[in-house]
Design a protein around this motif. Structure first.
Motif, PDB file in Angstrom:
ATOM      1  N   THR A 211      32.121 -19.535   0.760  1.00  0.00           N
ATOM      2  CA  THR A 211      30.876 -20.437   0.737  1.00  0.00           C
ATOM      3  C   THR A 211      31.011 -21.513  -0.254  1.00  0.00           C
ATOM      4  OG1 THR A 211      29.579 -18.385   0.977  1.00  0.00           O
ATOM      5  CG2 THR A 211      28.452 -20.532   0.424  1.00  0.00           C
TER       6      THR A 211
ATOM      7  N   ARG B 244      35.069 -11.984  -4.238  1.00  0.00           N
ATOM      8  CA  ARG B 244      34.412 -11.717  -2.713  1.00  0.00           C
ATOM      9  C   ARG B 244      35.216 -12.973  -2.217  1.00  0.00           C
ATOM     10  NH1 ARG B 244      30.646  -7.744  -1.886  1.00  0.00           N
ATOM     11  NH2 ARG B 244      31.508  -8.300   0.150  1.00  0.00           N
TER      12      ARG B 244
ATOM     13  N   GLU C 196      38.441  -8.340   4.489  1.00  0.00           N
ATOM     14  CA  GLU C 196      37.885  -9.435   4.027  1.00  0.00           C
ATOM     15  C   GLU C 196      38.884 -10.459   3.545  1.00  0.00           C
ATOM     16  OE1 GLU C 196      35.363  -8.034   1.094  1.00  0.00           O
ATOM     17  OE2 GLU C 196      33.975  -6.881   2.485  1.00  0.00           O
TER      18      GLU C 196
ATOM     19  N   ASN D 190      35.452 -13.449   1.052  1.00  0.00           N
ATOM     20  CA  ASN D 190      34.899 -13.718   2.384  1.00  0.00           C
ATOM     21  C   ASN D 190      33.337 -14.168   2.346  1.00  0.00           C
ATOM     22  OD1 ASN D 190      34.251 -10.832   1.602  1.00  0.00           O
ATOM     23  ND2 ASN D 190      33.488 -10.713   3.557  1.00  0.00           N
ATOM     24  N   THR D 191      32.766 -14.160   0.876  1.00  0.00           N
ATOM     25  CA  THR D 191      31.344 -14.692   0.672  1.00  0.00           C
ATOM     26  C   THR D 191      31.350 -15.753  -0.299  1.00  0.00           C
ATOM     27  OG1 THR D 191      31.001 -12.856  -0.902  1.00  0.00           O
ATOM     28  CG2 THR D 191      30.146 -12.457   1.348  1.00  0.00           C
ATOM     29  N   CYS D 192      31.563 -15.270  -1.637  1.00  0.00           N
ATOM     30  CA  CYS D 192      31.686 -16.442  -2.516  1.00  0.00           C
ATOM     31  C   CYS D 192      32.664 -17.544  -2.370  1.00  0.00           C
ATOM     32  CB  CYS D 192      31.601 -15.823  -4.003  1.00  0.00           C
ATOM     33  SG  CYS D 192      30.218 -14.457  -4.217  1.00  0.00           S
TER      34      CYS D 192
ATOM     35  N   ALA E 209      25.587 -17.279  -2.247  1.00  0.00           N
ATOM     36  CA  ALA E 209      26.839 -16.948  -2.600  1.00  0.00           C
ATOM     37  C   ALA E 209      27.640 -17.895  -3.057  1.00  0.00           C
ATOM     38  CB  ALA E 209      27.348 -16.117  -1.276  1.00  0.00           C
TER      39      ALA E 209
END
Length: 97
Positions: free
Chosen positions: A38, A31, A64, A33-35, A5
């Motif tokens: 991370t 995104r 998120e 909370n992911t991409c 991610a």
């Protein structure tokens, strides 16, 4: 090849940034909370100064966004700014008459 991610894992991004003497990164995108999380966490661990542009980052659900900006980002981001705040802090380019 494993995908991730984040923007650093399994890519040459860190090498390219260091080759060009980049030490500060500014993240925008999808995104939260992911991409974004991370990529930002990894960048901070690699020694980059990380800035998030809060109103230029999106997520699929409000929760998120809340997780990123209220819980996660304060532990890895050096700055969390709006686009206006970021732009106003940039050095002004010389203008010709």
């Amino acid at each position: 090849m494993t995908t991730s991610a984040g923007g650093f894992a399994n890519t040459g991004l860190d090498f390219l940034l260091k080759q060009h003497h980049v030490s500060r990164i500014v993240l925008i995108g999808m995104r939260a909370n992911t991409c974004i999380d991370t990529t930002a966490r990894f960048a901070q661990e690699l020694g980059y100064h990380v800035t998030l542009i809060e109103d230029a980052i999106a997520a699929l659900r409000p929760e998120e966004m809340q997780a990123t900006f209220e819980l996660n980002a304060p532990s890895y981001a050096h700055a969390i700014l709006t686009a206006e705040e970021f732009i106003s802090g940039l050095p002004h380019a010389a203008t010709s008459p």
